[in-house]
Design an enzyme around this catalytic site. Structure first.
Site, short mmCIF file in Angstrom:
data_model
loop_
_atom_site.label_atom_id
_atom_site.label_comp_id
_atom_site.label_asym_id
_atom_site.label_seq_id
_atom_site.Cartn_x
_atom_site.Cartn_y
_atom_site.Cartn_z
N HIS A 1 -41.61 32.42 31.85
CA HIS A 1 -40.63 32.66 32.91
C HIS A 1 -41.01 33.84 33.79
CE1 HIS A 1 -38.55 35.33 29.84
NE2 HIS A 1 -38.31 36.06 30.93
N ASP B 1 -42.65 30.20 25.38
CA ASP B 1 -42.49 31.02 26.58
C ASP B 1 -43.69 31.96 26.78
OD1 ASP B 1 -41.43 32.22 28.81
OD2 ASP B 1 -39.46 32.60 27.93
N SER C 1 -39.10 41.13 28.86
CA SER C 1 -39.69 39.80 28.90
C SER C 1 -41.20 39.91 29.00
CB SER C 1 -39.16 39.02 30.11
OG SER C 1 -37.85 38.59 29.92
#
Length: 713
Positions: free
Chosen positions: A87, A224, A649
Site C-alpha cells: 500500500h 502487503d 507502514s
C-alpha cells in the site's frame, strides 16, 4: 493499513493522541538516543544485539532504515533495493496503470534494471543520517511575555535557520521537529533521493487480499509488500530521473532472517511512525472520542461513497481515484475502531486517573508550582482548540476539488515568493518548489472533471454546516458569482503545463486573472491568511504551556525510576515486543496465519481472489524451504505486541539479531486506540512474514532475480 497524519490535522485527517503514563515494557516509540534508558528491559525481553550498537545511526540495522515521506522502508541489497508495503507503493502502481495496462490488478515485476518504472511524481526516499539535539538554538530568546503569534514565529525562524544551514550540504533534506510538546527539539538530517523506481509489486489479489473487509482484522492473509529502487547520478549525487542514473549504494542493508520465527520470540520494529498524542490531556481525549471521531468517520464515509458512486462502471476513473478511495476507506474504518476501542478499555477513566496521579504529584510540592501553572494554561488552550477542530475539518473538504487546491497552492506560492526566502512560511521556500510541482503534476492522472465537480458540490455542503459566523463571506460570494458550471467550463487548470506555469506568475497576475478557480482562490486568500495567523498564535501559546507541562511529566516519571517515550512525530523511532496471539471473547487468536487460510478464504470474488498459480502451489503443498518446522506450512502474517502507528507502514520487523523477519503493515481494530493509550491486553500489530513474501516471489511471481540480489540462497 496503518495510517499517517499530522497532529493538528486532526482537523483534516485522522490523528492519534494520548497517554500521559510512563512507558510500559513493550510500550514506546523510542529515539535511538534513548537506548541506554531501556537497554536492560530490552535485553530482558530477548534482545541479542548490543543496545549501544542498536542506537547507532551509522550501523545496521538503523542505517538501513529509510522514510518514504509517509511510509517506512528498508534497504535489502547493496544495489539500492528497498522493501516496503504494497500500500506504500500503491500510488506509483496506480500512476503507471491505465486501461489495458492495469498493474493494480495484474501486479508489476521489472525483468531487469532497465525496465524499472519511475515512481509517481513526488516519490522520494529519505535516508537517515543524524539526529541532533538543537533545543537551545530553537528556544533561545523566547519569553513568556511574548504573544503566541510572536513565539510561534520566533520558533519557526530558528527552525528555518537551522534547516537552511543543514541543507547547504548537497542533496540533504533536513527538518527540526518538536518533542514533548516543544520541550525538546531535534534536527533530523536525511539524504534525499529523487530518482525512485518501481521494481516489483504483487497483484492486488495478493497485496490487498481481503481489502477493506479484512482491514484491521485478524486473522489476516494480506501479502502487503512492494519494492522500490533508489537511483543517483553517476557521481553519486542525488538527481532527478535520468536513464543513465545508477543504483544507490547504501551504507548497509538488512539481512534476511534464516532462523524460524516462533511464538514468544523477541521482535523490534524500526521506522518513521507518524503522529501520536499519548501525552495529551484527559480533556483532549474526551473531546476527540466523544465529538471529533464520530464526525470524522461520517465525513470520510460520505467522501468515499461519493467517489465510488461517481466512478462506478468507468474503468479509467476507477483507476484514477483508486488510491484516494483506499486511503479514505482506511481512515474511516480506523475512526470506528478508535471509538470502539476507547469504550472497551474505558479510555476516559484511564486518562483521568493517570492525569490525577500526575497532578496530585504537582500539588504535593511547592517546587512543582510551575507545572501547575502550565497545567491551568494548557487546559484553557485545549478548550479553545476544541472550538476550531470540527470547522477546520469541514473546511478541509474544499481541497478535494483538485483544481481549487491547485489554484490556492499556486497563489500561496506567489505570495510567499515575494518575500526573502528566509522569511517565507515553511513549505513555501525554494527548497519546497519541486515537491509542489510534483504534487500539482500528480493531478493529471488522478483527476476527472465530472468526479471532481461532484466532490466540490459535496464539499460545499460540508462548508454550509460550519456555523455562519465562522464562514468566509468573500468565498461564498465568489462561488455564487461564478457558478459551479463556469468554474469547470471556464478553467484552464486541468492542463498540466498551464497549472504548473502559475507557479512562475506574480500575485498581480492572479488578481487580474479571469480563470474562475484562480479568482476563487484570490477571494479566499484574506480568510486563509487570517486563519493561519490565528492558528500560529494558538500554536505558540500551546508550546509555551505544553512544553513545561510535559517537563513535569518527565520529572514525575523519573521520580519513579521510569522513562517516557516522546509522542511519534515522523522521526526515526524503534519499538520492541514479542510474537504472541491473544484470547478474545471465547476465541484464541493464534500468532500466525498460513497459506491454507488464503485458499480457504478465496471465493473468486473481490476482495478474496487469489492467483491460480498460488492456489495450485498450496494444494500441491509446494512449500520448499519456506515451510515452518512447527506449522508445517508457509506462514503469511503474524501478530506481535509491537507499538506502531501511522507512518510505520513498511517498517522492518526485525528479530533479536536485527535480521528482517517481516514488514509491519497494520493493527487490529480494537487496538487502534493505542494511538491514544497503550493497553497491552489488546494492542497487537500485524506484520507480513518475509517467508510468505519470498515464497510468492519464487513460486508465484518468478522474482528470483530479486531474491538472489537480496542474498537469499
Amino acid at each position: 493499513m496503518i495510517l499517517n497524519r499530522t497532529r493538528r490535522a486532526a482537523v483534516a485527517a485522522l490523528l492519534a493522541t494520548v497517554a500521559a503514563t510512563p512507558a510500559l515494557a513493550d510500550e514506546g516509540k523510542w529515539l535511538p538516543s534513548q537506548t541506554p534508558q531501556i537497554a536492560a528491559k530490552m535485553k530482558a525481553a530477548g534482545l541479542k544485539l548490543d543496545p549501544a550498537k542498536l542506537g547507532d545511526l551509522n550501523l545496521a540495522p538503523l542505517t538501513a532504515i529509510a522514510s518514504l515521506g509517509g511510509c517506512s522502508a528498508s534497504f535489502v541489497s547493496s544495489e539500492g533495493l528497498l522493501v516496503t508495503n504494497h500500500h506504500c507503493v500503491y500510488g506509483s502502481v496506480q500512476y503507471n496503470s491505465k486501461p489495458g495496462q492495469d498493474y493494480l490488478a495484474d501486479g508489476f515485476l521489472a525483468p531487469s534494471f532497465a525496465e524499472e518504472l519511475p515512481g509517481a511524481p513526488g516519490t522520494r526516499i529519505f535516508v537517515i543520517e543524524s539526529l541532533k539535539d538543537v533545543t537551545a538554538d530553537v528556544t533561545r530568546g523566547l519569553s513568556d511575555k511574548m504573544s503566541g503569534l510572536l513565539r510561534a514565529e520566533r520558533i519557526e525562524a530558528s527552525r528555518k535557520a537551522l534547516i537552511s544551514a543543514c541543507e547547504k550540504q548537497p542533496s540533504r533534506r533536513c527538518d527540526v521537529r518538536a518533542y514533548y510538546g516543544g520541550a525538546t527539539y531535534f534536527l533530523q538530517q536525511q539524504l534525499e533521493i529523487k530518482d525512485v523506481r518501481l521494481v516489483y509489486a504483487p497483484p492486488s489479489s495478493v497485496g490487498n487480499f481481503g481489502g477493506e473487509i479484512d482491514n484491521w482484522q485478524w486473522p489476516r492473509h494480506t501479502g502487503d509488500w512492494g519494492f522500490y529502487r533508489a537511483y543517483v547520478a553517476k557521481d553519486g549525487s542525488s538527481a532527478t530521473y535520468a536513464k543513465d542514473n545508477v543504483p544507490f549504494h547504501p551504507k548497509a542493508h538488512l539481512t534476511i532472517a534464516t532462523d524460524p520465527l516462533k511464538d514468544g520470540d523477541f521482535v523490534m520494529v524500526a521506522g518513521f511512525p507518524g503522529y501520536t498524542n499519548r501525552l495529551a490531556t484527559a480533556a483532549e481525549a474526551k473531546f476527540q472520542y466523544g465529538t471529533y471521531y464520530p464526525a470524522f468517520q461520517k465525513f470520510l464515509s460520505d467522501y468515499s461513497d461519493a467517489i465510488m458512486a461517481a466512478t462506478a462502471g468507468n474503468k479509467a476513473t476507477t483507476i484514477a481515484y483508486a488510491s484516494i478511495v483506499r486511503g479514505a476507506d482506511n481512515y474511516k474504518k480506523n475512526a470506528l475502531g478508535q471509538i470502539a476501542g476507547a469504550e472497551a478499555i474505558g479510555l476516559n477513566e484511564k486518562k483521568a486517573a493517570d492525569e490525577k496521579a500526575y497532578r496530585d504529584w504537582i500539588a504535593a510540592s511547592p517546587a512543582n508550582a510551575k507545572y501547575g501553572y502550565a497545567a491551568q494554561a494548557l487546559d484553557r488552550i485545549v478548550a479553545e482548540e476544541e472550538q476550531r477542530q470540527i470547522a477546520d475539518m469541514r473546511r478541509s473538504a474544499l481541497n478535494r476539488a483538485q483544481l481549487l487546491m491547485a489554484a490556492r497552492t499556486a497563489l500561496r506560492w506567489a505570495q510567499e515568493r515575494a518575500k526573502p526566502d528566509a522569511e517565507r512560511d515553511i513549505g513555501f521556500q525554494d527548497r519546497d518548489r519541486q515537491s509542489i510541482v510534483e504534487r500539482l503534476t500528480q493531478i493529471e492522472r488522478r483527476y476527472d472533471p465530472k468526479v471532481d465537480r461532484i466532490l466540490f458540490e459535496q464539499a460545499m455542503r460540508e462548508y454550509a454546516a460550519i456555523p455562519a459566523d465562522k464562514q468566509d463571506p468573500a468565498f461564498l460570494a465568489a462561488v455564487k458569482a461564478a457558478g459551479i458550471d463556469t468554474l469547470y467550463s471556464g478553467t484552464k487548470l486541468a492542463d498540466t503545463p498551464t497549472r504548473i506555469g502559475w507557479l512562475d506568475k506574480p500575485v498581480a497576475a492572479f488578481e487580474g486573472s479571469d480563470d474562475p478557480f484562480i479568482k476563487l482562490a484570490v477571494a479566499m486568500a484574506p480568510g486563509d491568511a487570517k486563519a493561519r495567523a490565528e492558528g500560529k498564535d494558538l500554536e505558540g501559546r500551546d508550546q509555551m504551556a505544553r512544553s513545561v507541562y510535559l517537563k513535569g511529566l518527565i520529572a514525575f516519571a523519573a521520580s519513579k525510576g521510569e522513562a517516557v517515550a516522546p509522542d511519534a512525530n515522523s522521526s526515526l523511532r524503534f519499538s520492541y515486543g514479542n510474537i504472541t496471539g491473544k484470547s478474545r471473547d471465547g476465541m484464541r487468536w493464534m500468532p500466525f496465519t498460513t497459506v491454507e487460510g488464503v485458499v480457504e478464504k478465496t471465493t473468486g470474488r473481490e476482495p478474496f481472489i487469489s492467483p491460480d498459480k498460488l492456489v495450485a502451489a498450496v494444494k500441491a503443498k509446494d512449500y520448499g524451504r519456506y515451510a515452518d518446522p512447527i506449522l508445517g506450512t508457509v506462514p503469511v502474517d503474524f501478530l506481535s505486541t509491537l507499538d506502531i502507528t501511522g507512518g510505520n507502514s513498511g517498517s522492518a520487523t526485525l528479530n533479536a539479531k536485527g535480521e528482517l523477519v517481516g514488514l509491519a503493515f497494520d493493527g487490529t481494530i480494537e487496538g487502534v486506540v493505542s494511538d491514544w493509550y497503550y493497553e497491552p491486553s489488546i494492542n497487537r500489530s500485524i506484520s507480513v512474514d518475509q517467508r510468505y513474501m519470498r515464497w510468492v516471489m519464487e513460486k508465484v511471481d518468478g522474482a528470483g532475480r530479486l531474491l538472489a540480489e537480496m542474498g537469499v540462497k
